[in-house]
Design an enzyme around this catalytic site. Structure first.
Site, PDB file in Angstrom:
ATOM      1  N   ALA A  68     -38.959  29.006  18.394  1.00  0.00           N
ATOM      2  CA  ALA A  68     -38.782  28.912  16.949  1.00  0.00           C
ATOM      3  C   ALA A  68     -38.312  30.282  16.452  1.00  0.00           C
ATOM      4  CB  ALA A  68     -40.107  28.530  16.306  1.00  0.00           C
ATOM      5  N   GLY A 113     -40.770  27.123  21.460  1.00  0.00           N
ATOM      6  CA  GLY A 113     -40.021  25.919  21.115  1.00  0.00           C
ATOM      7  C   GLY A 113     -38.899  25.608  22.101  1.00  0.00           C
ATOM      8  N   GLU A 116     -40.534  23.816  24.838  1.00  0.00           N
ATOM      9  CA  GLU A 116     -40.879  22.497  24.289  1.00  0.00           C
ATOM     10  C   GLU A 116     -39.647  21.596  24.172  1.00  0.00           C
ATOM     11  OE1 GLU A 116     -42.851  24.682  21.112  1.00  0.00           O
ATOM     12  OE2 GLU A 116     -44.633  23.432  21.406  1.00  0.00           O
ATOM     13  N   GLU A 136     -46.772  31.605  22.104  1.00  0.00           N
ATOM     14  CA  GLU A 136     -47.189  31.502  20.703  1.00  0.00           C
ATOM     15  C   GLU A 136     -48.446  32.304  20.379  1.00  0.00           C
ATOM     16  OE1 GLU A 136     -45.978  29.004  22.463  1.00  0.00           O
ATOM     17  OE2 GLU A 136     -44.595  27.848  21.225  1.00  0.00           O
TER      18      GLU A 136
END
Ligand code: HXC
Length: 262
Positions: A68, A113, A116, A136
């Protein structure tokens, strides 16, 4: 699909395969909203386009996707954080449930992300230069583009907690030994290998791929007896298809099948 106006992602269609290249190298292809919007549009386009039988997701430069976008997230509080997670989750859910195979060709950093995103694909092929991680916790948040759910489902909760709690990065070979990636290849062979695997997959009856994908993915959310019911129902649909007639006829006639996706 061909007329999309894209800034952070490159889209090429080669035969019946869409090649999606995350292309925001100055931020290692981090997923800001603009990039997520583009990915969303592309996935919708692929879903609707009958000519496209599969997709490959890769990255340009040394990143696959470094997660992200930290610059974008820095001011976020609870509501914005939740909305961001929700938006990305929706897109990754679409990738996971796309009725066509999706391969992540992981060229470099697949962090947060980015890891992911790879997890929402059906297969992960990694370059020797690929690096995976869920960092994270270093930022004071949790993986929330599906990572706390898809990672343990794929590699088991012990290994997932190792990655998520320590935030450590693992290279391609360790990722392979954990079951996080299907195959590791030299960097210059990555895209070709992904294309070769895709060519094999799309030479099969498309409905067989689609329904086995649904059966595996949906079945994982069900108890065994309901999952086996689902498997039977989907099997019945394939038995009703013209491609089943063709596939079995071709076998008995000792020739290659010509599937028509019906
Ligand atoms: C925004 C990023 C970024 C990210 C890298 N960059 N990752 N920008 N968001 N996730 C930017 C850097 O700030 C830098 O910009 C440029 O990309 C190049 O990165 P460098 O750090 O200079 O490269 P390098 O030294 O090679 O280190 C590579 C790296 C490191 C190890 C991958 O960039 C890194 O640790 N990135 C953060 C990875 C991360 O924590 N991702 C998870 C995010 S959280 P400048 O302008 O300096 O050149 C997440 C889920 C949270 O994904 C969900 C919440 C809703």
């Amino acid at each position: 699909l061909k007329n999309l106006n894209l800034k952070n992602i490159k889209l090429q269609v080669e035969g019946s395969v869409a090649i999606i290249t995350m292309n925001r190298p100055k931020a290692l292809n981090a997923l800001n909203n603009e990039t997520l919007d583009e990915l969303n549009t592309i996935i919708d386009g692929i879903s609707e386009d009958k000519e496209i039988l599969g997709a490959i997701i890769t990255g340009s430069g040394k990143g696959f996707v470094a997660g992200a976008d930290i610059v974008q997230m820095k001011p976020y509080k609870a509501e914005e954080g939740r909305n961001y997670a929700e938006y990305a989750q929706n897109i990754f859910n679409k990738i996971e449930s796309l009725g066509k195979p999706v391969i992540a060709a992981v060229n470099g950093y697949a962090l947060g992300g980015g890891c992911e995103l790879a997890l929402s694909c059906d297969l992960r092929i990694a370059s020797e230069k690929a690096v995976f991680g869920q960092p994270e916790a270093n930022l004071g948040v949790i993986p929330c583009f599906g990572g706390t759910q898809r990672l343990p489902r794929l590699i088991g909760s012990g290994r997932a907690k190792d990655l998520i709690f320590t935030g450590r990065m693992v290279k391609a070979n360790e990722a392979f030994s954990m079951g996080l990636v299907n195959k590791v290849v030299p960097a210059d062979e990555l895209l070709n290998e992904a294309k070769n695997i895709m060519t094999t997959i799309i030479s099969k009856a498309p409905m067989a791929i689609k329904y086995s994908k649904i059966s595996i993915n949906k079945g994982a959310d069900l108890d065994l007896s309901n999952a086996l019911e689902l498997e039977k129902d989907l099997a019945a649909l394939t038995f009703a298809s013209e491609d089943k007639d063709e596939g079995m006829k071709a076998f008995l006639e000792k020739r290659d099948p010509k599937f028509i996706n019906k």
